[in-house]
Design a protein around this motif. Structure first.
Motif, PDB file in Angstrom:
ATOM      1  N   VAL A   3     -13.628  14.242   9.533  1.00 22.95           N
ATOM      2  CA  VAL A   3     -13.027  14.559   8.231  1.00 22.95           C
ATOM      3  C   VAL A   3     -13.011  16.069   8.014  1.00 22.95           C
ATOM      4  O   VAL A   3     -12.017  16.637   7.534  1.00 22.95           O
ATOM      5  N   ALA A   4     -14.119  16.733   8.348  1.00 22.82           N
ATOM      6  CA  ALA A   4     -14.205  18.186   8.157  1.00 22.82           C
ATOM      7  C   ALA A   4     -13.171  18.924   8.995  1.00 22.82           C
ATOM      8  O   ALA A   4     -12.537  19.886   8.530  1.00 22.82           O
ATOM      9  N   ASN A   5     -13.003  18.484  10.250  1.00 20.17           N
ATOM     10  CA  ASN A   5     -12.008  19.130  11.114  1.00 20.17           C
ATOM     11  C   ASN A   5     -10.590  18.959  10.553  1.00 20.17           C
ATOM     12  O   ASN A   5      -9.763  19.877  10.610  1.00 20.17           O
ATOM     13  N   MET A   6     -10.314  17.769  10.014  1.00 18.64           N
ATOM     14  CA  MET A   6      -8.999  17.537   9.423  1.00 18.64           C
ATOM     15  C   MET A   6      -8.812  18.373   8.158  1.00 18.64           C
ATOM     16  O   MET A   6      -7.729  18.918   7.909  1.00 18.64           O
ATOM     17  N   ALA A   7      -9.872  18.508   7.369  1.00 16.08           N
ATOM     18  CA  ALA A   7      -9.793  19.340   6.163  1.00 16.08           C
ATOM     19  C   ALA A   7      -9.428  20.782   6.531  1.00 16.08           C
ATOM     20  O   ALA A   7      -8.613  21.421   5.861  1.00 16.08           O
TER      21      ALA A   7
ATOM     22  N   SER B 261       0.694  11.445   7.489  1.00 11.59           N
ATOM     23  CA  SER B 261       0.404  10.294   8.358  1.00 11.59           C
ATOM     24  C   SER B 261      -0.744  10.609   9.311  1.00 11.59           C
ATOM     25  O   SER B 261      -1.561   9.732   9.635  1.00 11.59           O
ATOM     26  N   ASP B 262      -0.843  11.868   9.771  1.00  9.47           N
ATOM     27  CA  ASP B 262      -1.948  12.273  10.644  1.00  9.47           C
ATOM     28  C   ASP B 262      -3.266  12.291   9.870  1.00  9.47           C
ATOM     29  O   ASP B 262      -4.321  11.947  10.418  1.00  9.47           O
TER      30      ASP B 262
ATOM     31  N   LEU C  93     -10.887   8.868  -0.236  1.00 10.44           N
ATOM     32  CA  LEU C  93      -9.978   9.831   0.389  1.00 10.44           C
ATOM     33  C   LEU C  93      -8.796   9.126   1.051  1.00 10.44           C
ATOM     34  O   LEU C  93      -7.643   9.571   0.933  1.00 10.44           O
ATOM     35  N   LEU C  94      -9.078   8.025   1.723  1.00  9.50           N
ATOM     36  CA  LEU C  94      -8.022   7.292   2.422  1.00  9.50           C
ATOM     37  C   LEU C  94      -7.013   6.732   1.425  1.00  9.50           C
ATOM     38  O   LEU C  94      -5.791   6.805   1.642  1.00  9.50           O
ATOM     39  N   GLY C  95      -7.497   6.169   0.337  1.00  8.83           N
ATOM     40  CA  GLY C  95      -6.582   5.632  -0.673  1.00  8.83           C
ATOM     41  C   GLY C  95      -5.714   6.718  -1.285  1.00  8.83           C
ATOM     42  O   GLY C  95      -4.504   6.534  -1.484  1.00  8.83           O
ATOM     43  N   ALA C  96      -6.308   7.870  -1.563  1.00  5.23           N
ATOM     44  CA  ALA C  96      -5.540   8.987  -2.125  1.00  5.23           C
ATOM     45  C   ALA C  96      -4.483   9.469  -1.130  1.00  5.23           C
ATOM     46  O   ALA C  96      -3.345   9.786  -1.509  1.00  5.23           O
ATOM     47  N   ALA C  97      -4.857   9.535   0.151  1.00  5.79           N
ATOM     48  CA  ALA C  97      -3.901   9.960   1.177  1.00  5.79           C
ATOM     49  C   ALA C  97      -2.744   8.972   1.290  1.00  5.79           C
ATOM     50  O   ALA C  97      -1.584   9.368   1.476  1.00  5.79           O
ATOM     51  N   ARG C  98      -3.028   7.692   1.168  1.00 14.44           N
ATOM     52  CA  ARG C  98      -1.956   6.690   1.223  1.00 14.44           C
ATOM     53  C   ARG C  98      -1.019   6.810   0.029  1.00 14.44           C
ATOM     54  O   ARG C  98       0.177   6.551   0.136  1.00 14.44           O
TER      55      ARG C  98
ATOM     56  N   HIS D  18       2.973   7.588   0.290  1.00 14.74           N
ATOM     57  CA  HIS D  18       4.017   6.809  -0.387  1.00 14.74           C
ATOM     58  C   HIS D  18       5.016   7.738  -1.075  1.00 14.74           C
ATOM     59  O   HIS D  18       6.230   7.525  -1.003  1.00 14.74           O
ATOM     60  N   LEU D  19       4.504   8.790  -1.709  1.00 18.99           N
ATOM     61  CA  LEU D  19       5.389   9.745  -2.379  1.00 18.99           C
ATOM     62  C   LEU D  19       6.268  10.481  -1.377  1.00 18.99           C
ATOM     63  O   LEU D  19       7.459  10.679  -1.613  1.00 18.99           O
ATOM     64  N   HIS D  20       5.684  10.888  -0.262  1.00 15.71           N
ATOM     65  CA  HIS D  20       6.392  11.715   0.718  1.00 15.71           C
ATOM     66  C   HIS D  20       7.370  10.925   1.593  1.00 15.71           C
ATOM     67  O   HIS D  20       8.374  11.486   2.047  1.00 15.71           O
ATOM     68  N   ARG D  21       7.110   9.630   1.798  1.00 16.55           N
ATOM     69  CA  ARG D  21       7.888   8.908   2.803  1.00 16.55           C
ATOM     70  C   ARG D  21       8.589   7.659   2.296  1.00 16.55           C
ATOM     71  O   ARG D  21       9.540   7.183   2.935  1.00 16.55           O
ATOM     72  N   HIS D  22       8.121   7.075   1.185  1.00 19.56           N
ATOM     73  CA  HIS D  22       8.660   5.772   0.783  1.00 19.56           C
ATOM     74  C   HIS D  22       9.242   5.723  -0.626  1.00 19.56           C
ATOM     75  O   HIS D  22      10.009   4.812  -0.932  1.00 19.56           O
ATOM     76  N   ALA D  23       8.849   6.628  -1.504  1.00 17.83           N
ATOM     77  CA  ALA D  23       9.384   6.617  -2.863  1.00 17.83           C
ATOM     78  C   ALA D  23      10.890   6.914  -2.823  1.00 17.83           C
ATOM     79  O   ALA D  23      11.381   7.568  -1.906  1.00 17.83           O
ATOM     80  N   MET D  24      11.607   6.433  -3.835  1.00 18.83           N
ATOM     81  CA  MET D  24      13.049   6.692  -3.912  1.00 18.83           C
ATOM     82  C   MET D  24      13.363   7.258  -5.294  1.00 18.83           C
ATOM     83  O   MET D  24      13.290   6.522  -6.283  1.00 18.83           O
ATOM     84  N   PRO D  25      13.721   8.561  -5.379  1.00 14.06           N
ATOM     85  CA  PRO D  25      13.742   9.541  -4.286  1.00 14.06           C
ATOM     86  C   PRO D  25      12.329   9.985  -3.912  1.00 14.06           C
ATOM     87  O   PRO D  25      11.370   9.681  -4.625  1.00 14.06           O
ATOM     88  N   LEU D  26      12.215  10.715  -2.809  1.00 12.12           N
ATOM     89  CA  LEU D  26      10.925  11.212  -2.353  1.00 12.12           C
ATOM     90  C   LEU D  26      10.376  12.232  -3.350  1.00 12.12           C
ATOM     91  O   LEU D  26      11.122  12.921  -4.036  1.00 12.12           O
TER      92      LEU D  26
END
Length: 457
Positions: A425-429, A444-445, A271-276, A280-288
């Motif tokens: 994890v459940a609360n975040m879901a 990021s959260d 899950l963490l790897g997928a979120a990262r 990357h797509l939302h904040r670092h890719a060019m273009p986003l």
């Protein structure tokens, strides 16, 4: 293709060999060949790949690995020229011999095509030794570009053994993914688009343009494409452990005794790897980029069980200066339990749509249930389909996570200490699955939450 061969002098200068003129002459001769025209055109395309790859070599030591390239090109040129001179009778008696000569020269050219990405990678590593902080990302970016190739249909047919092994079959879009192995190279996955599907051409080029520049530890890497003879195919890394969906709900031979099945730690790491990847797509890719189809079937697992986000067919570039943008609501947006209610009702997509899809994946990981479940409806006295969000969220929000928790990683009732990271994890879901996108957390959260859960585990 041959418009770029005016750089023949550059090729010769970079490699230190007199090959530039040969490459140009092979292309010209192939266009005017009278016999064996398909063989000549195929050989010319292969030589054209060299014209694109060779100038990328910057390391003098790497160039030495190309010793003999001028000889192979000279042989290719003589062979193509012979197809202009031979008459019908001569060709008839030497057809078998000519075919063997073409295969022999093609094998030699293929050897250089296969080693150039490798020696290019080594040269990049050598140049970056003095700057360890940028080494990893630059290696990924530069070596990825060196490997990005245009494949012929013949190459793909050989690599896939005539499309023998199907890895996945998307009935909705008509696309299939096949397993293959490049000549003297790695195993690959070949995504073949349905040529008869409306918009397939646009979808192919859009996915290629979005995926080609992306280089990230948790995003599948595009190795090349095939746009030959009307075919439209994408060639990516092969992921031997299938998808997260396969491991949780799918093929038993993949999920039995796998760390994804047996370990909460591995599940949260995925899950963490997928979120990262989404970050990357939302904040670092060019273009986003907005992925548009975050689902467990699009989270692939490599040999080390690390996740790689795939499935960019519904992705869009983020429009500048707006919080959401209008896009056509595809069938995928309303299919399989991942539908973002806001996107589906308004036709406007935003980064929060990816967060919603990730929230469904988090529920799948926690419960072990697919995104759509079958439940007994007392009023209808029948089994009905229900989204996993509708099924699991009320129980989680009532503080009874243990009632829906998957028992495979922990067959016995868990203690509160064991349950605490899963409750995080459940609360975040639950937050990710808010009906209104503005109420969902930033990616990021989500990452901070999963990192905390992983530390507790």
């Amino acid at each position: 293709m041959w418009n770029g061969l005016e750089s023949a002098a550059t090729v010769a200068q970079v490699v230190g060999l007199d090959v530039g003129g040969l490459i140009s002459m092979i292309g010209q001769a192939a266009r005017t060949a009278r016999q064996n025209t398909k063989d000549c055109e195929h050989l010319a395309r292969r030589v054209g790949m060299l014209a694109e790859l060779v100038p990328r070599l910057q390391d003098p030591e790497a160039r030495r690995a190309l010793a003999g390239l001028d000889g192979a090109l000279l042989e290719a040129h003589h062979l193509v020229m012979s197809c202009q001179r031979k008459g019908f009778t001569s060709q008839l008696f030497s057809a078998s011999r000519m075919s063997e000569r073409f295969r022999d020269v093609d094998r030699k050219i293929d050897t250089y095509l296969s080693i150039i990405p490798v020696i290019s990678y080594i040269g990049i590593a050598r140049r970056l030794d003095g700057n360890p902080s940028s080494r990893s990302q630059s290696l990924l970016e530069e070596s990825g570009r060196a490997e990005d190739r245009e494949f012929t249909l013949a190459e793909i047919v050989v690599a896939t053994n005539n499309f023998a092994v199907v890895l996945s079959d998307d009935a909705e879009s008509g696309t299939k993914v096949y397993k293959g192995k490049l000549h003297n190279g790695p195993e690959v996955a070949v995504k073949r688009l349905n040529r008869t599907r409306r918009g397939a051409e646009d979808a192919f080029f859009k996915e290629q343009q979005i995926l080609s520049p992306l280089r990230h530890d948790h995003i599948v890497c595009l190795l090349g494409t095939c746009a030959d003879d009307g075919e439209r195919m994408l060639v990516t890394q092969y992921m031997p452990n299938g998808s997260l969906y396969d491991q949780l709900h799918g093929r038993s031979h993949l999920s039995s005794l796998s760390p994804v099945t047996a370990s909460w730690k591995t599940r949260v790491q995925v899950l963490l790897g997928a979120a990262r990847a989404v970050e990357h797509l939302h904040r670092h890719a060019m273009p986003l980029i907005i992925h548009g189809n975050v689902a467990s079937s699009n989270i692939l697992l490599d040999a080390a069980w690390a996740p790689r986000l795939s499935g960019f067919g519904a992705s869009v570039w983020q429009a500048a200066g707006v919080t959401s943008q209008a896009v056509e609501v595809t069938a995928a947006a309303s299919y399989g339990g991942y539908a973002d209610p806001e996107y589906y009702s308004t036709g406007r997509i935003k980064p929060a749509s990816d967060v919603y899809g990730l929230g469904v994946v988090m529920l799948e990981v926690l419960t072990g249930q697919p995104p759509v479940v079958s439940v007994w409806d007392e009023a209808k006295q029948d089994v009905v389909a229900m989204t996993l969000a509708s099924f699991a969220l009320p129980t989680i929000q009532a503080g009874m996570l243990g009632n829906v928790l998957d028992r495979r990683p922990a067959p016995q009732p868990t203690t509160w200490q064991q349950l605490q990271p899963l409750q995080l994890v459940a609360n975040m879901a639950a937050r990710c699955l808010c009906l209104h996108g503005d109420n969902r957390p930033a990616i990021s959260d989500v990452i901070a939450n999963l990192e905390q859960a992983l530390c507790l585990i």
